[in-house]
Write a protein that holds these residues in place. Structure first.
Motif, mmCIF file in Angstrom:
data_model
loop_
_atom_site.group_PDB
_atom_site.id
_atom_site.type_symbol
_atom_site.label_atom_id
_atom_site.label_comp_id
_atom_site.label_asym_id
_atom_site.label_seq_id
_atom_site.Cartn_x
_atom_site.Cartn_y
_atom_site.Cartn_z
ATOM 1 N N ARG A 132 0.813 -1.230 0.000
ATOM 2 C CA ARG A 132 0.000 0.000 0.000
ATOM 3 C C ARG A 132 0.839 1.269 0.000
ATOM 4 N N ASN A 133 2.079 1.191 0.430
ATOM 5 C CA ASN A 133 2.911 2.386 0.506
ATOM 6 C C ASN A 133 3.719 2.636 -0.753
ATOM 7 N N THR A 134 3.653 1.723 -1.703
ATOM 8 C CA THR A 134 4.189 1.988 -3.035
ATOM 9 C C THR A 134 3.416 1.155 -4.046
ATOM 10 N N MET A 135 3.623 1.429 -5.304
ATOM 11 C CA MET A 135 2.869 0.768 -6.353
ATOM 12 C C MET A 135 3.365 -0.663 -6.581
ATOM 13 N N THR A 136 2.542 -1.453 -7.268
ATOM 14 C CA THR A 136 2.907 -2.806 -7.653
ATOM 15 C C THR A 136 2.642 -2.977 -9.145
ATOM 16 N N ILE A 137 3.682 -3.317 -9.888
ATOM 17 C CA ILE A 137 3.556 -3.542 -11.324
ATOM 18 C C ILE A 137 3.089 -4.974 -11.564
ATOM 19 N N ILE A 138 2.087 -5.143 -12.416
ATOM 20 C CA ILE A 138 1.629 -6.469 -12.813
ATOM 21 C C ILE A 138 2.282 -6.813 -14.155
ATOM 22 N N PRO A 139 3.063 -7.877 -14.224
ATOM 23 C CA PRO A 139 3.738 -8.207 -15.494
ATOM 24 C C PRO A 139 2.769 -8.805 -16.510
ATOM 25 N N THR A 140 3.224 -8.901 -17.735
ATOM 26 C CA THR A 140 2.460 -9.616 -18.751
ATOM 27 C C THR A 140 2.550 -11.115 -18.467
ATOM 28 N N LEU A 141 1.772 -11.884 -19.197
ATOM 29 C CA LEU A 141 1.806 -13.341 -19.017
ATOM 30 C C LEU A 141 3.177 -13.916 -19.346
ATOM 31 N N GLU A 142 3.955 -13.174 -20.139
ATOM 32 C CA GLU A 142 5.313 -13.608 -20.490
ATOM 33 C C GLU A 142 6.357 -13.054 -19.527
ATOM 34 N N GLY A 143 5.908 -12.288 -18.530
ATOM 35 C CA GLY A 143 6.836 -11.767 -17.533
ATOM 36 C C GLY A 143 7.434 -10.415 -17.862
ATOM 37 N N ALA A 144 6.946 -9.738 -18.908
ATOM 38 C CA ALA A 144 7.461 -8.418 -19.284
ATOM 39 C C ALA A 144 6.797 -7.323 -18.439
#
Length: 372
Positions: free
Chosen positions: A87-99
């Motif tokens: 909650r105190n910083t963002m979270t990147i969701i990768p693509t299905l290939e991990g990019a």
């Protein structure tokens, strides 16, 4: 954009849950942002963004910068009592290939982030608590990234706050006078020239090695801070412009955007001034986190940075006006000169209150984390 297209795009990312809707979200002007909501109770919602490739030609580097910064912040928050890395910083969701992002030939560059719930943001500061918490958030961002290991971050927008470069572009625009407007804005041209040498102070200090290059956010508007439901600082967002710079760039831009009693393009200049109470609150919050990190020269010139960044924005608006309005979107033919005049009026307000601003900075720096 069609919902079917958006569903197809987000389907390439490692999201969980059943997406029920994808709708426009937020008030940003650069990227296209959408909220993707999920059906399951307690499931994560997502922020889907199309990154503006015209503004950020190296999307790969933008995302590499973001990943390095976010990973470092998460590691810090994991070891800090009372903090939650999710909650105190963002979270990147990768693509299905991990990019880190997706490139679609028809629609461009896309990324997905987890939505941070039970949070809110404001487009304008409305009280001193918000100003203090925004200062605290951006100060903490600076402090925690001071020891980011590895090579310097990629410069996503070269010369963004380089006043010498901005003034070179301005003088060229005056000389070329493409739109035939120079004679009508001589007062504004004189305003720029009369302050040009003073406004190069921070740049000179950097060149002389008296202030260090740090990791700076470079877009420190209050709506780039998420606050919790009690208006306490929660998370700094929108990291496209995170890159090397001077601490003054972040402090100055925050003061420019958070303390103006009028609008950035206010036609009625009587409404435009710097709210000294908001300045004091932001400064206290910022230095509560950074007083022990910054050197004496950096602190000495914090107040001046507010004038600098406001001046730079005025120069940019005036340059575009002289060039024929090719960069900024305008609502009418005099919009850029109206913006220019509002920014220069704000500079004048800061000049009138400058001694008090300096005293506020000195006192807040001495207090540090202790109540002033």
């Amino acid at each position: 954009m069609k919902t079917e297209t958006l569903r197809s795009i987000i389907g390439h990312f490692a999201v969980k849950g059943t997406i029920t809707s994808i709708t426009p979200f937020g008030s940003g002007h650069i990227n296209d942002t959408f909220l993707a909501e999920t059906a399951e109770e307690g499931a994560t919602d997502y922020i889907l963004q199309r990154v503006n490739h015209a503004i950020f030609p190296r999307v790969d580097k933008v995302m590499e910068n973001m990943e390095r910064v976010i990973d470092h912040l998460k590691a810090k928050y994991t070891s800090m009592e009372g903090y939650d890395p999710s909650r105190n910083t963002m979270t990147i969701i990768p693509t299905l290939e991990g990019a880190l992002y997706l490139f679609d030939e028809e629609t461009g560059y896309w990324r997905v982030l987890e939505r941070i719930t039970q949070s809110r943001s404001y487009d304008q500061v409305t009280d001193v608590t918000q100003a203090y918490e925004a200062g605290k958030a951006f100060g903490e961002f600076q402090k925690l990234l001071a020891d980011l290991p590895g090579e310097p971050l990629f410069e996503t927008l070269p010369n963004f706050h380089n006043v010498a470069w901005r003034l070179e572009n301005f003088e060229k625009a005056v000389a070329d006078n493409k739109a035939g407007r120079a004679a009508s804005v001589q007062a504004e041209i004189d305003f720029v020239r009369s302050r040009a040498e003073e406004m190069k102070t921070i740049l000179r200090l950097g060149e002389e090695g008296k202030i260090p290059s740090r990791i700076t956010h470079n877009d420190t508007k209050i709506n780039n801070v998420l606050l919790d439901e009690q208006d306490r600082a929660l998370c700094v967002i929108d990291m496209d412009t995170v890159m090397p710079g001077f601490v003054h760039y972040d402090f100055g831009d925050a003061i420019r955007t958070s303390t103006n009693t009028g609008a950035e393009d206010d036609k009625d200049l009587r409404k435009v001034s710097m709210n000294i109470n908001y300045f004091e609150a932001f400064t206290k919050g910022f230095l509560s986190q950074t007083a022990d990190t910054l050197n004496e020269v950096e602190i000495e010139h914090l107040a001046g940075s507010a004038k600098l960044i406001t001046y730079i924005m005025g120069v940019r608006f005036l340059t575009d006006y002289l060039d024929g309005d090719n960069y900024y979107k305008i609502a009418h033919k005099e919009h850029n000169i109206q913006r220019t005049q509002a920014q220069f009026k704000l500079v004048e307000s800061m000049e009138q209150q400058y001694e008090e601003m300096q005293e506020i900075v000195k006192k807040a720096a001495l207090c540090g984390e202790a109540p002033c």
